[in-house]
Design an enzyme around this catalytic site. Structure first.
Site, PDB file in Angstrom:
ATOM      1  N   GLY A 109      55.627 -73.357  20.330  1.00 44.72           N
ATOM      2  CA  GLY A 109      55.002 -72.904  19.019  1.00 44.72           C
ATOM      3  C   GLY A 109      55.999 -72.435  17.979  1.00 44.72           C
ATOM      4  CB  THR A 169      46.347 -61.794  14.841  1.00 40.07           C
ATOM      5  OG1 THR A 169      45.891 -62.019  13.576  1.00 40.07           O
ATOM      6  CG2 THR A 169      45.082 -61.262  15.384  1.00 40.07           C
ATOM      7  CG  ASP A 170      46.470 -60.638   9.922  1.00 40.76           C
ATOM      8  OD1 ASP A 170      46.459 -61.364  10.581  1.00 40.76           O
ATOM      9  OD2 ASP A 170      45.970 -60.736   8.662  1.00 40.76           O
ATOM     10  CE1 TYR A 227      44.135 -66.241  16.700  1.00 43.19           C
ATOM     11  CE2 TYR A 227      44.118 -65.197  14.676  1.00 43.19           C
ATOM     12  CZ  TYR A 227      44.808 -65.400  15.695  1.00 43.19           C
ATOM     13  OH  TYR A 227      46.141 -65.278  15.570  1.00 43.19           O
TER      14      TYR A 227
END
Length: 293
Positions: free
Chosen positions: A11, A111-112, A135
């Site tokens: 990634g 993550t935010d 998510y």
């Protein structure tokens, strides 16, 4: 020699970690992903297979695991919640347990999206989480799994990630800017882009310093919108033939709800590791210059 395992090595961030490995031969590196490109140093490992994870960590005597693997298709996650949960939460549990059995340490990238984006000041690590997408919910579950399984875990929340590798917003806007005369981009979602190379450098700074367990935020410095981000991408790349117009979020509906405000406060990371964070536009310029080589 300290042994470092990087999962999700194919990634954006995983590829940047591979670049960091070339600069730091003082560590023993192992890179894994579910599919390994022919001729690459990446080994195959299914992080959703608990026995395989345990066996790999034991065989390679892993001291530090940096998990760059994730289900990141934000909209698709709304229709594939079980798959997203497996990769973003359950697999994190497998890896963190394996590292606890090894008495090693783990760095989990989050993550935010664990926040709902309704704040008006930068999010600190201690502010209440409230994800409003599959998510975000699954990434938050991954954080919780790490905290439960190992006290030696480090969580780094980041946002708006891009790099020279893989598919990302910067590459898409460069392509569309060359293909189209006009482009509509959302202006009422505010955050900070993060160059994956800078995040990889930050991870290395934490490893060099000695990982201090806890939750941290990392993005580049500054604040922008997707609209202004696009304007900067085109300006730096010399794209002048595409008119970029601002859109309200309501004009571009998506299956998953995006945070309207996701600026992350990086004070804890900077103070703990003595790391100087680059301004987002300087890092963007570095990335675009490399892409043009």
């Amino acid at each position: 020699m300290t042994s470092i395992l990087v999962t999700g090595a194919c990634g954006q961030l995983g590829n940047e970690m591979q670049q960091q490995a070339k600069l730091h031969p003082e560590y023993q590196w192992d890179f894994t992903d579910i599919i390994a490109p022919e001729g690459s140093p990446v080994q195959i490992l299914d992080i959703c297979d608990q026995e395989a994870v345990e066996a790999f960590v034991e065989k390679h005597e892993t001291d530090i695991l940096v998990n760059c693997a994730a289900y990141t298709a934000v909209d698709k996650a709304e229709s594939e919640p079980e798959r997203a949960n497996m990769l973003n939460a359950i697999a994190v549990g497998f890896m963190s347990l394996a590292m606890e059995h090894r008495r090693g340490q783990m760095i989990q990238i989050s993550t935010d999206y664990v926040f709902d984006g309704t704040a008006h000041t930068p999010y600190t690590e201690d502010m209440p989480t409230c994800p409003n997408s599959v998510y975000g919910s699954t990434k938050l579950s991954g954080e919780m799994a790490l905290r439960v399984n190992t006290p030696a875990g480090m969580i780094i929340r980041t946002a708006w990630l891009y790099s020279c590798f893989g598919n990302n917003f910067v590459k898409t806007m460069l392509r569309l800017g060359q293909e189209r005369d006009e482009l509509g981009v959302i202006f009422d979602q505010i955050g900070t882009p993060t160059y994956a190379r800078d995040l990889a450098r930050a991870i290395m700074a934490a490893i060099h310093h000695g990982i201090v367990p806890g939750t941290y935020h990392f993005s580049n410095e500054g604040v922008t919108s997707w609209y202004d981000f696009t304007r900067a991408i085109h300006r730096i790349a010399g794209i002048t033939t595409c008119h970029v117009r601002p859109l309200h979020t309501a004009e571009y509906p998506t299956p998953a709800t995006r945070p309207h405000f996701s600026v992350l406060d990086k004070t804890r990371f900077k103070q703990t590791y003595g790391f100087e964070v680059s301004y987002w536009e300087d890092s963007l310029r570095e990335c675009i210059e490399e892409l043009s080589l």
